[in-house]
Design a protein around this motif. Sequence first.
Motif, short mmCIF file in Angstrom:
data_model
loop_
_atom_site.label_atom_id
_atom_site.label_comp_id
_atom_site.label_asym_id
_atom_site.label_seq_id
_atom_site.Cartn_x
_atom_site.Cartn_y
_atom_site.Cartn_z
N GLU A 14 6.17 -9.26 -15.91
CA GLU A 14 4.80 -8.82 -16.10
C GLU A 14 4.53 -7.55 -15.29
OE1 GLU A 14 0.16 -10.34 -15.74
OE2 GLU A 14 1.77 -11.69 -15.13
N LYS A 15 5.06 -7.50 -14.05
CA LYS A 15 4.88 -6.31 -13.23
C LYS A 15 5.55 -5.11 -13.89
CE LYS A 15 5.77 -4.13 -8.80
NZ LYS A 15 6.16 -2.88 -9.41
N ALA A 16 6.76 -5.30 -14.40
CA ALA A 16 7.48 -4.21 -15.06
C ALA A 16 6.71 -3.72 -16.28
CB ALA A 16 8.88 -4.67 -15.46
N GLN A 17 6.12 -4.65 -17.02
CA GLN A 17 5.32 -4.26 -18.18
C GLN A 17 4.08 -3.48 -17.75
OE1 GLN A 17 4.67 -8.11 -19.97
NE2 GLN A 17 6.58 -8.03 -21.14
N ALA A 23 2.50 4.04 -16.54
CA ALA A 23 3.19 5.32 -16.72
C ALA A 23 2.81 5.97 -18.05
CB ALA A 23 4.70 5.12 -16.63
N LEU A 24 2.75 5.17 -19.10
CA LEU A 24 2.37 5.68 -20.41
C LEU A 24 0.93 6.20 -20.40
CD1 LEU A 24 3.03 6.08 -23.43
CD2 LEU A 24 2.17 3.76 -23.80
N LEU A 25 0.03 5.43 -19.81
CA LEU A 25 -1.38 5.85 -19.75
C LEU A 25 -1.55 7.13 -18.92
CD1 LEU A 25 -3.03 2.35 -19.28
CD2 LEU A 25 -3.36 3.87 -21.24
N GLU A 28 -0.42 9.95 -21.15
CA GLU A 28 -1.42 10.21 -22.19
C GLU A 28 -2.64 10.90 -21.60
OE1 GLU A 28 -2.19 6.39 -23.91
OE2 GLU A 28 -0.35 6.40 -25.11
N LYS A 29 -3.07 10.43 -20.43
CA LYS A 29 -4.24 11.02 -19.77
C LYS A 29 -3.98 12.48 -19.43
CE LYS A 29 -6.12 10.63 -15.37
NZ LYS A 29 -6.32 9.91 -14.13
N GLY A 30 -2.76 12.76 -18.96
CA GLY A 30 -2.41 14.14 -18.62
C GLY A 30 -2.36 15.06 -19.82
N GLU A 31 -2.12 14.51 -20.98
CA GLU A 31 -2.04 15.31 -22.20
C GLU A 31 -3.40 15.57 -22.83
OE1 GLU A 31 0.69 13.01 -24.54
OE2 GLU A 31 2.45 13.77 -23.46
N LEU A 32 -4.42 14.87 -22.35
CA LEU A 32 -5.76 15.07 -22.91
C LEU A 32 -6.32 16.42 -22.47
CD1 LEU A 32 -7.27 11.52 -22.39
CD2 LEU A 32 -6.63 12.57 -24.56
N LYS A 41 -11.57 8.96 -18.76
CA LYS A 41 -12.18 7.88 -17.97
C LYS A 41 -11.72 6.53 -18.49
CE LYS A 41 -16.29 5.99 -15.93
NZ LYS A 41 -15.52 4.92 -15.36
N ALA A 42 -11.66 6.36 -19.80
CA ALA A 42 -11.21 5.09 -20.39
C ALA A 42 -9.77 4.80 -19.98
CB ALA A 42 -11.34 5.14 -21.90
N LYS A 43 -8.93 5.81 -20.02
CA LYS A 43 -7.53 5.62 -19.62
C LYS A 43 -7.45 5.28 -18.13
CE LYS A 43 -5.30 7.75 -23.38
NZ LYS A 43 -4.99 6.66 -24.26
N GLN A 44 -8.25 5.98 -17.30
CA GLN A 44 -8.23 5.71 -15.87
C GLN A 44 -8.74 4.30 -15.56
OE1 GLN A 44 -6.86 7.76 -13.43
NE2 GLN A 44 -7.04 5.82 -12.33
N ASP A 45 -9.75 3.86 -16.30
CA ASP A 45 -10.25 2.49 -16.11
C ASP A 45 -9.16 1.46 -16.42
OD1 ASP A 45 -12.73 3.46 -15.38
OD2 ASP A 45 -13.68 3.05 -17.32
N GLU A 46 -8.38 1.70 -17.47
CA GLU A 46 -7.30 0.78 -17.82
C GLU A 46 -6.20 0.84 -16.75
OE1 GLU A 46 -4.37 -0.48 -21.49
OE2 GLU A 46 -5.82 1.12 -21.82
N ILE A 47 -5.90 2.04 -16.27
CA ILE A 47 -4.91 2.20 -15.20
C ILE A 47 -5.35 1.43 -13.96
CG2 ILE A 47 -3.92 3.87 -13.55
CD1 ILE A 47 -3.96 5.90 -15.95
#
Length: 92
Positions: A14-17, A23-25, A28-32, A41-47
């Motif tokens: 679960e930790k690895a997932q 990392a993916l988020l 993606e956030k950096g590409e916005l 903000k939505a991506k950061q909230d999920e992170i």
Amino acid sequence: MPGSLPQKPPKSQEKAQCDARIALLEKEKGELGFFAMKEKKAKQDEIDSLNERVKEIMAPMKERLGQIEARRNELIESIEEIDGQLAHPLAE
């Protein structure tokens, strides 16, 4: 199955997932674009949520690791004491 690697415990999986998703988020956030503030903000909230879950997963592991290290230190002290006695058996 002989020769196969042992599977990770469920919490480690679960930790690895969570780590992979974070990392993916982050990517993606950096590409916005600059003006995609809501999406960032939505991506950061999920992170942030995933980071909290990782902390929850790691807390008991860290506690157990501390217990193991304390026991290891006790055993090392015992070994050193025995080594000292073996090195000078007539000193007693």
